[in-house]
Design an enzyme around this catalytic site. Structure first.
Site, PDB file in Angstrom:
ATOM      1  N   TYR A   1      -0.316  -9.762   1.285  1.00 25.81           N
ATOM      2  CA  TYR A   1       0.708  -9.031   2.048  1.00 25.81           C
ATOM      3  C   TYR A   1       0.750  -9.519   3.503  1.00 25.81           C
ATOM      4  CZ  TYR A   1      -3.268  -6.024   3.458  1.00 25.81           C
ATOM      5  OH  TYR A   1      -4.465  -5.542   3.922  1.00 25.81           O
TER       6      TYR A   1
ATOM      7  N   TYR B   1       0.839  -1.197   0.000  1.00 26.74           N
ATOM      8  CA  TYR B   1       0.000   0.000   0.000  1.00 26.74           C
ATOM      9  C   TYR B   1       0.874   1.247   0.000  1.00 26.74           C
ATOM     10  CZ  TYR B   1      -4.260  -2.533   1.457  1.00 26.74           C
ATOM     11  OH  TYR B   1      -5.356  -3.354   1.524  1.00 26.74           O
TER      12      TYR B   1
ATOM     13  N   HIS C   1     -10.695  -3.533  -0.835  1.00 29.83           N
ATOM     14  CA  HIS C   1     -11.598  -2.910   0.132  1.00 29.83           C
ATOM     15  C   HIS C   1     -12.695  -2.157  -0.615  1.00 29.83           C
ATOM     16  CE1 HIS C   1      -8.939  -3.550   3.674  1.00 29.83           C
ATOM     17  NE2 HIS C   1      -7.983  -3.508   2.755  1.00 29.83           N
TER      18      HIS C   1
ATOM     19  N   HIS D   1      -7.143  -9.029  -1.646  1.00 31.14           N
ATOM     20  CA  HIS D   1      -8.479  -8.464  -1.435  1.00 31.14           C
ATOM     21  C   HIS D   1      -8.534  -7.021  -1.912  1.00 31.14           C
ATOM     22  CE1 HIS D   1      -6.124  -7.418   2.134  1.00 31.14           C
ATOM     23  NE2 HIS D   1      -6.825  -6.289   2.135  1.00 31.14           N
TER      24      HIS D   1
ATOM     25  N   ARG E   1      -2.427 -11.690   4.527  1.00 38.16           N
ATOM     26  CA  ARG E   1      -3.808 -11.484   4.098  1.00 38.16           C
ATOM     27  C   ARG E   1      -4.033 -12.087   2.718  1.00 38.16           C
ATOM     28  NH1 ARG E   1      -7.387  -8.143   5.262  1.00 38.16           N
ATOM     29  NH2 ARG E   1      -8.557 -10.059   4.954  1.00 38.16           N
TER      30      ARG E   1
HETATM   31 FE   LIG Z   1      -6.085  -4.470   2.947  1.00 38.32          FE
END
Ligand SMILES: [Fe+2]
Length: 247
Positions: A157, A118, A172, A170, A167
């Protein structure tokens, strides 16, 4: 008016207002889930107080409709060059609990890049940033409740929740629905991810059928030849089979 029915079909002299139902309790992840460490810190320590629905909740402002640009749905065209990674099309319909399309509602997404990173100060794990990918987009649903994004497939990640915690890939999602008080947030997953069994966020939704409603479906109909795979993710805001939402 019964609590189950929510605020149903009230009409004022100026406008017709559509009510909504509270979501089913079993589709809602618990506020304090032992496997998801940070919920221990942020979960309320006292029982929530259930407030009755009122007209002001469904006539209040909904933000963000103004200024949605023509390319805001295309996360691959926000910079000088295209981002690295697998281009995908993500689309579906936003429906209410009675199967009616939710029209002209704001859908926002944010996600990691193809390497699982991110653009955020809190994400410093050793994966590269992509100067051509910010990872945020928004759009409005059409008259059939349809939305469509073009993006790249996010990477898995690590997130430090427990030893070797990763995770599943995905995206969001945030949806305002018909009113500010109905804003809901969820995550869309990809089919067949091997990390599902190890992810406490995914498994905090205890009903396996509800978990499946967070997983998109590969969609040949929206797959574009020579260009991008398509994934379908329908979102049900209220009713018996809602998409599970974060609190
Ligand atoms: Fe996330």
């Amino acid at each position: 008016m019964s609590e189950e029915a929510g605020v149903a079909q009230r009409t004022t002299s100026e406008t017709s207002v559509t009510g909504y139902r509270r979501e089913a309790a079993e589709s809602r992840p618990p506020l304090d889930y032992p496997g998801y460490g940070s919920t221990r810190l942020r979960a309320p320590t006292r029982p929530p107080i259930l407030l009755p629905h009122s007209l002001s909740e469904i006539t209040g402002p909904v933000y963000g409709h103004e200024g949605v640009g023509p390319l805001d749905h295309d996360l691959t065209r926000r910079h000088d060059r295209e981002p690295l990674g697998e281009r995908i099309v993500v689309g579906g319909r936003v429906l209410d609990g009675d199967g009616r399309p939710v029209r002209n509602t704001l859908v926002e997404i944010w996600q990691a890049n193809a390497a699982g990173r991110y653009i955020h100060a809190a994400d410093q794990h050793p994966a590269p940033l992509d100067p051509n990918f910010t990872g945020a987009g928004r759009t409005l649903t059409d008259d059939d409740g349809r939305y469509r994004f073009i993006t790249i497939k996010p990477g898995a990640y690590p997130w430090g929740n427990h030893e070797n915690a990763w995770r599943p890939a995905h995206i969001h999602f945030s949806l305002f629905g018909p009113a500010f008080a109905t804003r809901l947030v969820t995550q869309m997953y990809f089919p067949g991810d091997p990390l599902f069994a190890y992810d406490p966020i995914f498994n905090s939704v205890r009903d396996p059928r509800a978990r499946e409603r967070m997983v998109s479906a590969f969609d040949m109909d929206s797959t574009v030849p020579e260009w991008a795979l398509g994934y379908r993710f329908d979102i049900v805001l209220r009713g018996r089979e809602p998409t599970p939402f974060e609190d």
